[in-house]
Every structure is written in structure tokens, then in C-alpha cells.
Enzyme design. Sequence first.
Site, PDB file in Angstrom:
ATOM      1  N   PRO A 367     -11.152  39.602 -23.521  1.00 20.60           N
ATOM      2  CA  PRO A 367     -12.031  40.491 -24.303  1.00 20.60           C
ATOM      3  C   PRO A 367     -12.323  39.841 -25.650  1.00 20.60           C
ATOM      4  O   PRO A 367     -11.615  40.045 -26.631  1.00 20.60           O
ATOM      5  CB  PRO A 367     -11.196  41.771 -24.440  1.00 20.60           C
ATOM      6  CG  PRO A 367      -9.780  41.309 -24.356  1.00 20.60           C
ATOM      7  CD  PRO A 367      -9.766  40.113 -23.457  1.00 20.60           C
ATOM      8  N   ASP A 545      -9.416  36.830 -29.442  1.00 16.82           N
ATOM      9  CA  ASP A 545      -8.973  37.665 -28.324  1.00 16.82           C
ATOM     10  C   ASP A 545      -8.636  39.049 -28.877  1.00 16.82           C
ATOM     11  O   ASP A 545      -7.660  39.210 -29.607  1.00 16.82           O
ATOM     12  CB  ASP A 545      -7.754  37.020 -27.659  1.00 16.82           C
ATOM     13  CG  ASP A 545      -7.306  37.755 -26.407  1.00 16.82           C
ATOM     14  OD1 ASP A 545      -7.670  38.934 -26.241  1.00 16.82           O
ATOM     15  OD2 ASP A 545      -6.571  37.154 -25.595  1.00 16.82           O
ATOM     16  N   HIS A 546      -9.431  40.036 -28.508  1.00 18.17           N
ATOM     17  CA  HIS A 546      -9.286  41.374 -29.094  1.00 18.17           C
ATOM     18  C   HIS A 546      -7.999  42.068 -28.648  1.00 18.17           C
ATOM     19  O   HIS A 546      -7.614  43.100 -29.205  1.00 18.17           O
ATOM     20  CB  HIS A 546     -10.495  42.240 -28.725  1.00 18.17           C
ATOM     21  CG  HIS A 546     -10.821  43.264 -29.764  1.00 18.17           C
ATOM     22  ND1 HIS A 546      -9.881  43.802 -30.606  1.00 18.17           N
ATOM     23  CD2 HIS A 546     -11.991  43.865 -30.089  1.00 18.17           C
ATOM     24  CE1 HIS A 546     -10.452  44.687 -31.404  1.00 18.17           C
ATOM     25  NE2 HIS A 546     -11.735  44.740 -31.110  1.00 18.17           N
ATOM     26  N   ARG A 547      -7.323  41.549 -27.639  1.00 17.30           N
ATOM     27  CA  ARG A 547      -6.039  42.135 -27.236  1.00 17.30           C
ATOM     28  C   ARG A 547      -4.962  41.880 -28.276  1.00 17.30           C
ATOM     29  O   ARG A 547      -3.989  42.632 -28.380  1.00 17.30           O
ATOM     30  CB  ARG A 547      -5.593  41.558 -25.885  1.00 17.30           C
ATOM     31  CG  ARG A 547      -6.533  41.873 -24.725  1.00 17.30           C
ATOM     32  CD  ARG A 547      -6.091  41.150 -23.468  1.00 17.30           C
ATOM     33  NE  ARG A 547      -6.073  39.701 -23.670  1.00 17.30           N
ATOM     34  CZ  ARG A 547      -5.600  38.835 -22.784  1.00 17.30           C
ATOM     35  NH1 ARG A 547      -5.084  39.267 -21.641  1.00 17.30           N
ATOM     36  NH2 ARG A 547      -5.624  37.539 -23.033  1.00 17.30           N
TER      37      ARG A 547
END
Length: 573
Positions: A367, A545-547
Amino acid sequence: MEIKAPDLGVDSAEVSEIMVQVGDVIAKDDNIILLESDKASVEVPSSAAGKITKINVAIGDQVSEGMVLIELDSDATEDASTEDDSAIEEDKAPEEAVAKSSETAEANKNEKDTSKPAVQAGTATTHALPDLGVDEAQVAEIMVSVGDIVTADQSIILIESDKASVEVPAPVAGKIEKILVKTGDMVANGQDFIVIVGIETDAVNSDKVDEPEAKAASTSEKEATPASQKQTTGEPKQAAVKSAPASNTAANNVNGKLTEAQVNAKLTEVYAGPAVRKLARQLGVDITQVRGSALNDRILKEDLFAHVKVSLTTQQAAPMSGNVASSSLPKLPDMSNVEIWGETETQDLTRLQKVSIPQLNYNTYLPQVTQFDVSDITETEKLRGELKGGMKAQGIGLTILAFIVKATAYALTQHPRFNSHLSDDNTQVIMRKSVNMGIAVATDDGLIVPVIKNAHEKGIKQIAIEIGELAIKARDKKLSTKDLQGASFTISSQGILGGTAFTPLVNWPQVGILGASEATMQPQWNAAKQTFEPRLMLPLSLSYDHRVINGADAAVFTRYVASLLSDPRRILL
């Protein structure tokens, strides 16, 4: 005209497939939807002819008797429609009757219960099939074995006709004494099919508690044991479990299970009963990839469990290959028709490009978000201009990239989450204590990313030296494996190639990458002088990485790097 759901034999059933579209012209008795309950699946026919103007249900909806399924623009007169409706009431369609078989079986059982004494404990009783709604049907699956303890209403065999499949429940609780039919047999209404030794309900529960641990754990064993190692009937299996190609399913499930809509869309393409289809939805399994082990390759529950086990084992044993992302894409159309596609030419990818594809495919599952900012590097460029002459005399090329690497490496020590990796189980963040900076270098064969180790401990001069050495080795194809491993963050600089911004791809397992575009002179407002003045502005693009990284943290980090680049003296503080 409204076409409503008939008596389904159950309170409600799920729409598994819609077999028509708006605009279709259908005849009376044409099948329009496929409904599934826990016990049966049935195709519902239209009670009239006409053109479909509206479909009032969707796949996954729960429908009950009397609910409007579709609306028709019928050419028939009202009298004809009335006659058709009467005919439907008098002559039930076979598939509708099969849908009611579960209710009929229950009604028959209740009648027997009121007309004769209940089966006594210890008494072996032969039981006949209920009204199936058709003259005959095929035994598709036997779901119990001799010696099994069953409860009343527990599904014991699966009967299938051309239009529907129904799970026949046990008429009483007890122990299976004998199975009088086998898979593949054609059976009729009232035919004896099983012998059960009746026992009290309490005894059933007690026996289940007192059975050996291996028997008590049968449910979990069913989930873990391949179908080839067990029997589900009192007879030898018709065929051994075939090895199912799990690669496609594993690929589709890498980032999670199939959606229910995807599974429902595939259910009609396979040979499986309603219980197995429901289980496929619950597990999110692509049922078209499962090979059946029963007669005519029918899929059993054990086949689903075995397929899931193989898929999980395959994913753990083998890393994701370059085919993972492409497997979910449709194949290219046939481009041999020159009139449609024009002239084409095939060129082989370079070895470096082929090697890069699997790594780039990983990015498909991240993501990723990109944060944009600009840095005023006017003063930094003046400093570089003052230093580059002396550096050049030493054989060192001092570019703005050396300053970007130094500033970013320092920023990573202050914001260590950007210098990390997400654990495989997505429960931990692995923090890197050293900043190993990957530098994207364009070559004739493709993009390659050599690594500057411990960049946070090195000065701008040493960084400039290593950038030059790595660039030469990359273009001469002399980079070693050690030169390409261990990066914790990456910088991709487009130098003087142009462009105002771009979205670099995060290089998994890293969680961030910084892109730098071409610096240009732009007017900037000077509040002290109350006027615009020309400044050299460097566009920055941070993909993350949006995680692991939040948007606010990304904005702060990017602005921090921009401030360091505008005044390199901050690094010395």
C-alpha cells in the site's frame, strides 16, 4: 410483471448465481437464478415469458418466499399469465420440488413420529429416502461411514439430479450400522438407503465425549489430512486425490482471500455440492483450482482442506516468483492480425531486466503513498561550486547527489522508522541500526541499485567517492553481489533528465524511497525584503509503505530532509 421466489423449503437462501441479464428475452420455465442454502442448491425458473426489465437481487443476497426476483415486460395477456401461474401451482417444476426436499423429509419424519413410536435405543432400523421431487437422482457423495455416530438432521448423503443437489439428513440419532447405497447409484423415492441403530440424544453426546482422543479430534484431522489418506464412505474410494495446481490459488491469495463475489462467480464451473460450495466461500478458496477425488471428479470437503494445506505449504516453501503478479493478469490478445494491431516486433528483455521483474512485482502488494515537497538548495549549490574544483583535482566528482545521500542518511538516524522492515507476520517492525543507502543507477541494460554501506558514518567527500566508484562498476558490469545487498533505504535521482516530480517504487522489503527530480530556478517570496527572488528549488518525492509509515510522519520526514539540504550545516549540529 413481477417474478417472485417460490416456496424454497427453507426460511431463506443465498443468491449464488444470476443466470440472466436486463434485456434478455426468456421463456416460461427458463432458469433465472441459482439459490443455495446449507442443505440444497436449486435453479429457480421463471413463471412467465417476457423481456427482463429489472433484476432486484444481487449475488450474495438472502431471499425468502415471495420476494421479487426480476421484473418482466410480458407480451402475454393477463388471462394467459393467470393460466401460467395456475399451471405452475399445479405442476411444480422438478427443480423447485427438489429444493423443498429438505422440508419434505422433515415433514415425513414428523408424520412418522406421530404415527408410530420413536425408535428405541439399541434397535437397528432401516430408513428410506424422502420424496426427492424427481423420479430418480444420483448418489453424489456419502458423507458418513459405518460405525459413525450421527445426530438427527445431520447430513449423511448428497443426492443430485440434473437441476439441483440436496443433502439428505439422518432421520434419527444413532450409530450407522449399514449403508445400503454407494456413490454413483441411481436412487428413487422411498428406497431404503441406510440402517441406523437408534440411541438417545444424551447417549450420542456422551459417546462423543468418551471416544478416544483421535476420534474426538476427527474434525481437525479432516482439515489437515489429504483426501487420499482417508475414506468418507463404507467402500473404497473411487479415485485417489489428484495433485491440484496450487500456484494460481496461492498467487491470488497472497494478499488475502478471494472475495465472496469472486468465489460465487466460479461456483457454477465445478462439480460440488452445496455444503462444499459454502465451505469454499468461507475459506475464500478458488474452487476451480481444486481437483475432486470422488466419482466423476466431484469435490469433497476433504479436497478443499487438502488443497488449502498444499497452498499454504507451497507459499512457505517457495518465495514469490516473477509470475506472481502476471498470473492475475489476462493473457495478451492475439496480435498476429496486422489489420487490427499493425506491424509488431519482438525484442528480448536484457538479463538485468528479467532479474528485476520479480523484485518489482513485490511492489504490487504494497500500500504505497507518495509525499511531495521542494527544497531550496541555493546555498548548498554555492557550497558545492566552491568545493568541486578541489575535489575534481583529486579525481572526485562532487554532485548534488552526495549531499542528498548525506542529508537523507542523517535524517534516517533521527527518524529510524523509515530505516526499517515490516515482519512477515505483520506484527513487528524490524529497526535497522545502520543506514545502508541504495543508489539507483541507470545503465544501458536497465536500472540497478548498488549500496553505500554505513552511509550515516561517512562524510560528503567519502560518499562522493563511493558514488563514483559504484557508478563506474555498474556501467562496466563489474558490481559484485556484495555491492547489491543489504540496502535499508533507497534514493533515486533523475539528475538533469527533467521532470518536476515522479513516484518512485518502494524497493521491498524497505519501507521508503526518496526521489529527486531536476532542480530549477523558481521565484520565491522573501518576507524580509518583501520581494520575490530567484532560488534553486529541488523537487523531492518520498514514496513509503503505508503499513509502517503514517502520512503525517512522511510529511515531517520529507520536510526535514528538505531543511537539511537547504543548509548542510545542520548536519554538523
